[in-house]
Design an enzyme around this catalytic site. Sequence first.
Site, PDB file in Angstrom:
ATOM      1  N   LYS A   1       6.185  -9.013   6.185  1.00  0.00           N
ATOM      2  CA  LYS A   1       6.664  -9.435   4.868  1.00  0.00           C
ATOM      3  C   LYS A   1       7.604 -10.631   4.994  1.00  0.00           C
ATOM      4  O   LYS A   1       7.508 -11.599   4.225  1.00  0.00           O
ATOM      5  CB  LYS A   1       7.356  -8.266   4.164  1.00  0.00           C
TER       6      LYS A   1
ATOM      7  N   GLY B   1       0.820  -1.214   0.000  1.00  0.00           N
ATOM      8  CA  GLY B   1       0.000   0.000   0.000  1.00  0.00           C
ATOM      9  C   GLY B   1       0.847   1.253   0.000  1.00  0.00           C
ATOM     10  O   GLY B   1       0.533   2.241  -0.672  1.00  0.00           O
ATOM     11  N   ASN B   2       1.987   1.218   0.732  1.00  0.00           N
ATOM     12  CA  ASN B   2       2.874   2.379   0.750  1.00  0.00           C
ATOM     13  C   ASN B   2       3.657   2.520  -0.550  1.00  0.00           C
ATOM     14  O   ASN B   2       4.159   3.603  -0.858  1.00  0.00           O
ATOM     15  CB  ASN B   2       3.841   2.290   1.927  1.00  0.00           C
TER      16      ASN B   2
ATOM     17  N   LYS C   1      -3.683  -3.470  14.958  1.00  0.00           N
ATOM     18  CA  LYS C   1      -3.559  -2.900  13.614  1.00  0.00           C
ATOM     19  C   LYS C   1      -4.109  -1.471  13.585  1.00  0.00           C
ATOM     20  O   LYS C   1      -5.316  -1.261  13.712  1.00  0.00           O
ATOM     21  CB  LYS C   1      -4.333  -3.763  12.619  1.00  0.00           C
TER      22      LYS C   1
ATOM     23  N   LYS D   1      -1.980  -7.912   4.563  1.00  0.00           N
ATOM     24  CA  LYS D   1      -1.903  -8.123   3.116  1.00  0.00           C
ATOM     25  C   LYS D   1      -0.848  -9.144   2.722  1.00  0.00           C
ATOM     26  O   LYS D   1      -1.065  -9.977   1.829  1.00  0.00           O
ATOM     27  CB  LYS D   1      -1.631  -6.782   2.428  1.00  0.00           C
TER      28      LYS D   1
END
Length: 308
Positions: free
Chosen positions: A263, A9-10, A122, A205
């Site tokens: 990640k 998203g970033n 979150k 995500k």
Amino acid sequence: MRLVIALGGNALLRRGEAMTAENQRENVRIACEQIAKIATGNELVVAHGNGPQVGLLALQGNAYDAKNPYPLDVLGAETEGMIGYMIEQELGNLLPVEVPFATLLTQVEVDPNDPAFQHMTKPIGPVYAKAEAEQLAAEKGWTIAPDGDKFRRVVASPRPKRIFEIRPLKWLLEKGTIVIAAGGGGIPTMYKDGKLVGVEAVIDKDLCSAFLATELQADLLVIATDVDAAYIDWGKPTQKAIAQAHPDELERLGFAAGSMGPKVQAACEFARDTGKVAVIGSLPDIEAIVQGKAGTRISTAQPGLSYR
């Protein structure tokens, strides 16, 4: 190869950039220029983050009716449509006209007993001064947490359990379609009294992308973000980029939960579950990543860890 490419998203809306449609489209275009180079001859699924975009929609909804904001599952669905539209259009302007595209609103089941619902972590939406945050928390039943010198709402981030649209996704891939799916970790849902309902939560995500790649038996998972690799000692004079790593070695290093941690976790889980390769790297390096020339490659094929 069957590829799953997860766009951060970033990476689609860079840190410090104004949250305009023009800026988002420009970043989507950069991503699509890279994706287009590896689309021919491969089956391709594109996932993406939506953190900044959900925050923007939350601000817009708050301006309309601060006391009755739209629920997170609805905001997540809106961002899937918005970002999917931009990806489809920008890729469509780069690839032959006969290449089909589809954006799937992706419902993802989570477990109502997931421990995440007892530990809200979150952050979502805008930041507030402490007094305003406490007032909103009292009015809406929110959980809030410090964010720098401000406060933000925090929600549960449960693990993905099932992707409901996995069958039509496979059918589309078999027909040569480039599919945009599982945006923002998918739309969080659960069964309540025998009926599927939306959930006030945000699925990570990267974990959902790894889960999706495993379900699809993908050959390669690419986690594209705004840095060119996973680093040790990030931000210090001693920082070094990791070239390749076995999941066991990478996990021992410890990465920040709010940035590279998810990640690394997602890449390690995919590598272990499938025996295939996951790569963490920058969005403009997607072509080089697929060619094995860039990013941090995570695999169980060889032990140890090496640096650039």
